[in-house]
Design an enzyme around this catalytic site. Structure first.
Site, mmCIF file in Angstrom:
data_model
loop_
_atom_site.group_PDB
_atom_site.id
_atom_site.type_symbol
_atom_site.label_atom_id
_atom_site.label_comp_id
_atom_site.label_asym_id
_atom_site.label_seq_id
_atom_site.Cartn_x
_atom_site.Cartn_y
_atom_site.Cartn_z
ATOM 1 N N ASP A 114 -64.384 105.076 -68.269
ATOM 2 C CA ASP A 114 -64.697 105.701 -69.793
ATOM 3 C C ASP A 114 -66.432 105.592 -69.925
ATOM 4 O OD1 ASP A 114 -62.046 105.253 -71.588
ATOM 5 O OD2 ASP A 114 -61.999 104.318 -69.710
ATOM 6 N N THR A 116 -56.580 106.609 -71.814
ATOM 7 C CA THR A 116 -57.278 105.658 -70.838
ATOM 8 C C THR A 116 -55.733 104.437 -70.560
ATOM 9 O OG1 THR A 116 -59.082 105.769 -71.931
ATOM 10 C CG2 THR A 116 -58.661 102.967 -71.332
#
Ligand SMILES: Nc1ncnc2c1ncn2[C@@H]1O[C@H](COP(=O)(O)OS(=O)(=O)O)[C@@H](OP(=O)(O)O)[C@H]1O
Ligand SMILES: [Mg+2]
Ligand SMILES: [Mg+2]
Ligand SMILES: [Mg+2]
Length: 381
Positions: free
Chosen positions: A52, A149
């Site tokens: 990320d 995620t």
């Protein structure tokens, strides 16, 4: 819209998303084979990984390099809070290494590398640069560096999503789906797990086969798909892009719907009720990330509904790229009141009526909106 408007922005964005997908693929491989690769919890308890933060830093650097740092406003999910904590030195080091490793490969994507390696302060600066609040005027890039995620951590579906908003409207969107599978039904998390374990094969992305990058420019009436480039291949523009189109199925009995995997993210029983009342018969596909928008745009599914808990405010980066791609591929995206999503109010989709309904066409969409009204009335009797 002028024919060439946003042509450079789109081309650069597509190249950048290809590079970011490769970055994520490497990190996910390491994660799956080496158990832990710097996964942290943010203050809201949601996970954040090396991927990320590295994708956000890398994309921020590349956008600034291409368009000039002062001209680039970016609204993005991540900030430097987690990575600046005293126990995050290892995470920061991993992010700095990952960013530099990826930027070194930039020429493969027709992009430029930095002249010297970026140190940690430059990497932090690049992440921090994505702190724009967006809004109704001007140009703002909108980035979800890793959407889904949780799916990424599970070796499952995730997406890299980059869009450009001008004067409150999404004008282009690029969606990288590195694990988009060969078979549509493998989109379903549970099916995929069974599939891989029963065959004794690995759950690594290579076993799934078909990563892709989707993109569209507002009002072009076209949405495009490129296979993800892999190995030593160089990204040629537009690299065997093919046009994609939504499904033509409008009979609910034949339609497939997708929804988030986590019940906490969408009310599965409410959407099951809607599905039943409009006559959907097939089992839903539970898919992490904006791969759900990709599935609709490619014609692999017809419906995606998300009804978050009341009080949860949807973020623009979770939808911007997906919405323009689905719409240009011929689909319809609105809130549950039938209104278009409003990207002009900053980082949230302010004023969203209950939930989001994405359909391949108007017939299914109208049926679902009617069903929402009917079920809302009856539940409020
Ligand atoms: N409580 C709640 N309700 C609704 N939505 C939430 C909630 N919490 C988080 N999020 C946002 O959901 C994004 C992930 O959506 P998904 O569709 O991939 O969800 S799921 O993993 O399939 O369940 C996820 O995006 P990422 O953080 O980029 O993964 C969040 O922005
Ligand atoms: Mg997201
Ligand atoms: Mg994210
Ligand atoms: Mg997140």
């Amino acid at each position: 819209m002028e024919v060439d408007k946003y042509a450079k922005e789109l081309e650069v964005a597509v190249r950048i998303v290809h590079l970011a997908c490769a970055l994520c693929g490497r990190v996910q491989d390491r994660l799956l084979t080496m158990s832990s690769d710097h996964v942290m919890s943010k203050d809201d308890d949601s996970p954040v990984t090396v991927a990320d933060l590295s994708v956000q830093a890398t994309i921020s650097w590349l956008l600034s390099d291409n368009f000039g740092s002062q001209n680039v406003s970016i609204v993005a999910e991540e900030d430097v809070e987690t990575i600046s904590k005293p126990d995050s030195a290892g995470l920061l080091e991993a992010v700095v290494n990952t960013v530099n490793e990826s930027l070194e490969s930039a020429s493969k994507y027709g992009l430029r590398s930095p002249e010297t390696i970026l140190g940690s302060s430059k990497v932090l600066e690049a992440i921090r640069h994505c702190n724009s609040a967006g809004g109704p005027t001007g140009r703002h890039w909108v980035l979800d560096p890793v959407d889904g995620t949780l799916g990424f951590l599970r070796g499952d579906q995730y997406a890299v999503a980059l869009a450009l908003i001008e004067d409150g409207k999404v004008v282009l969107g690029v969606l990288g789906c590195p694990n988009y599978p060969v078979k549509t039904e493998w989109l379903n998390y549970h099916h995929q797990r069974r599939q891989t374990t029963s065959q004794g094969s690995s759950t690594t992305p290579d076993a799934w086969g078909k990563g892709c990058v989707l993109y569209a420019r507002r009002s072009s009436g076209e949405a495009w798909l490129q296979p993800l480039i892999s190995g030593d291949k160089i990204l040629e523009w537009p690299n065997c892009a093919r046009l994609i189109r939504v499904s033509s199925i409008d009979d609910p009995a034949l339609a497939t719907r997708c929804e988030p995997v986590e019940r906490a993210n969408s009310d599965h029983s409410f959407t099951a009720g809607l599905a039943h009342s409009v006559g959907l018969r097939k089992q839903p596909l539970h898919v992490h990330s904006m791969a759900k928008y990709a599935a609709i745009a490619r014609g692999d599914a017809e419906i995606f509904m998300k009804f978050a808990k009341s009080g949860y405010k949807e973020k623009i980066w979770d939808h911007a790229a997906g919405v323009v791609i689905v719409e240009e591929a011929g689909g319809v995206v609105t809130d549950a009141g039938g209104r278009p999503l409003d990207f002009s109010k900053g980082m949230y989709l302010e004023g969203l009526d209950r939930g989001i309904i994405v359909c391949s066409g108007v017939i299914l969409h109208e049926k679902l909106i009617e069903a929402v009204y009917a079920s809302w009335d009856s539940s409020n009797l």
